[in-house]
Design a protein around this motif. Structure first.
Motif: not given
Length: 423
Positions: A166-167, A173-174, A224-227, A262-264
């Motif tokens: 997961s992004l 993401r920020k 990213i999984l931590e956020f 462009y991915y999220n």
């Protein structure tokens, strides 16, 4: 003067092209069952579409695009991927206004990237991809992944590995972006020039760098999984739940970031573990891109899709030793003796083909023995022998090439006979 094919391209000849047709037809049939409709977009687009849609910081935009000016000085690019063009068409043709949503599309066609040719990778390659636009339901993410896995498994591949990540949403993401900048900035001078540019453009792309992948900071970079915030965590959980419900095995890889800007939320790759497949194991990649339609001038529209290379798919089939069930040979080969029989064979051949039979005859005025050899080369199931004597008696001799048996059939019944035997 002799000419050779440009480096990074290929001629797909008879005998090989049938494999392509089989794979493409299998993909089309799957899309029909999943209710994805075909879209065909131009081979070239305005360069700005890919700069904005694919992302300024990507290797594709920075290094790999075939870009040129047309006669009026406009910058034109041969399409390097299919998503940006598909979303452009979705926006321009206002497909978002259709009553039935999401809009589910697929494409099969040539793409162009200037990169080093290697096994299964060409500068002109054929890509099959799907895009589902207009739904934020994690179930559509699972459907997209399921279709990709279904295609590979339908074709017989077994050495497959699905990895997902997961992004996150924009908030997640920020937070991750700030953590990545803080992590890499003190030692960014140790990284390649591309990574130094990406630090502020899109630090997530540093994790996808091939040159610096062995740098010690890569292994300790924040995941990213931590956020992920609560919404993103729940979304990712639901995707995994639906994949499990569909019987699809997967691994979560926090390092999977994909190569486009462009991915999220959901990102995924399908890889081949087949022995001898090569160092680059990725077969297919995709993910969710909820901001792309807005980026190219459309309304806010969620979307998810994937793309795969037909060349890579065929290479994986070869690595696993899988022979596709390609139908070869003709139903009937007409052998003639005598001028009248030769003339009559022209219309007989045409009638056979119009009736749905795969049929052929000699066009080189060969002797009877040579015509039978030609029938063997065409892998004919039956040979129809027509001489002037048979023509006078309104019959034709039919030889079963598998059993060697032969019988005479009324000339006006030969097509019915062959259809019963072959169709």
């Amino acid at each position: 003067m002799s000419f050779q094919i440009p480096r990074g391209t290929q001629d797909i000849l008879p005998g090989e092209v049938e494999k392509w047709q089989f794979v493409e037809n299998t993909a089309r049939d799957l899309c029909r069952r999943y209710q994805y409709k075909e879209i065909r977009t131009p081979i070239f687009e305005h360069t700005e579409l890919f700069a904005r849609g694919v992302g300024e910081s990507t290797d594709i935009v920075q290094k790999e695009m075939y870009t040129f000016q047309d006669r009026k000085g406009r910058s034109i690019t041969l399409r390097p991927e299919g998503t940006a063009s598909t979303v452009r068409a979705f926006v321009e043709k206002k497909l978002y206004a259709n009553a039935s949503q999401p809009t589910k599309l697929y494409y099969i066609g040539p793409m162009f990237r200037y990169e080093r040719p290697q096994t299964g990778r060409y500068r002109q390659f054929v890509q099959f991809g799907i895009e589902a636009l207009g739904s934020n339901d994690p179930a559509i993410d699972a459907e997209v992944i399921s279709l990709a896995m279904n295609l590979y498994q339908t074709l017989g591949l077994k050495s497959l590995k699905l990895v997902i990540n997961s992004l996150g949403d924009s908030e997640s993401r920020k937070a991750h972006r700030e953590a990545l900048i803080a992590h890499f900035e003190p030692r960014i001078g140790e990284f390649c020039s591309d990574c130094q540019k990406r630090l502020q453009q899109n630090p997530l792309r540093i994790l996808d760098c091939k040159k610096d992948r062995d740098h010690d900071l890569m292994g300790t970079a924040p995941s990213i999984l931590e956020f992920l915030n609560e919404d993103s965590t729940l979304y990712f959980y639901k995707v995994q739940q639906y994949l499990t419900a569909n019987g699809i095995e997967f691994e979560v890889d926090p390092g999977l970031v994909r190569g486009l800007d462009y991915y999220n939320h959901t990102a995924f790759e399908i890889m081949s573990n087949a022995e001898g497949f090569g160092a680059i194991t990725t077969l297919c990649g995709g993910g969710r891109y909820n901001g792309l339609a807005q980026e190219i001038g459309g309304p806010e529209t969620p979307g998810i899709g994937f793309a795969l290379s037909i060349e890579r798919l065929l290479a994986a089939l070869e690595a696993e030793g899988i022979e596709l069930p390609i139908s070869a040979g003709v139903d009937c080969y007409i052998v003639t003796m005598g001028d009248q029989a030769k003339d009559r064979a022209v219309s007989l051949l045409n009638n056979m083909r119009n009736a749905g039979l795969v049929a052929e005859k000699d066009y080189e005025d060969k002797k009877m023995k040579a015509q039978f050899k030609a029938a063997d080369r065409h892998q004919a199931k039956f040979v129809a022998v027509l001489g002037d004597d048979e023509l006078a008696n309104n019959v034709i001799a039919i030889k079963n090439m598998e059993t060697g048996t032969q019988e005479e059939i009324a000339l006006d019944q030969v097509i019915t006979y062959l259809k019963q035997k072959t169709m």
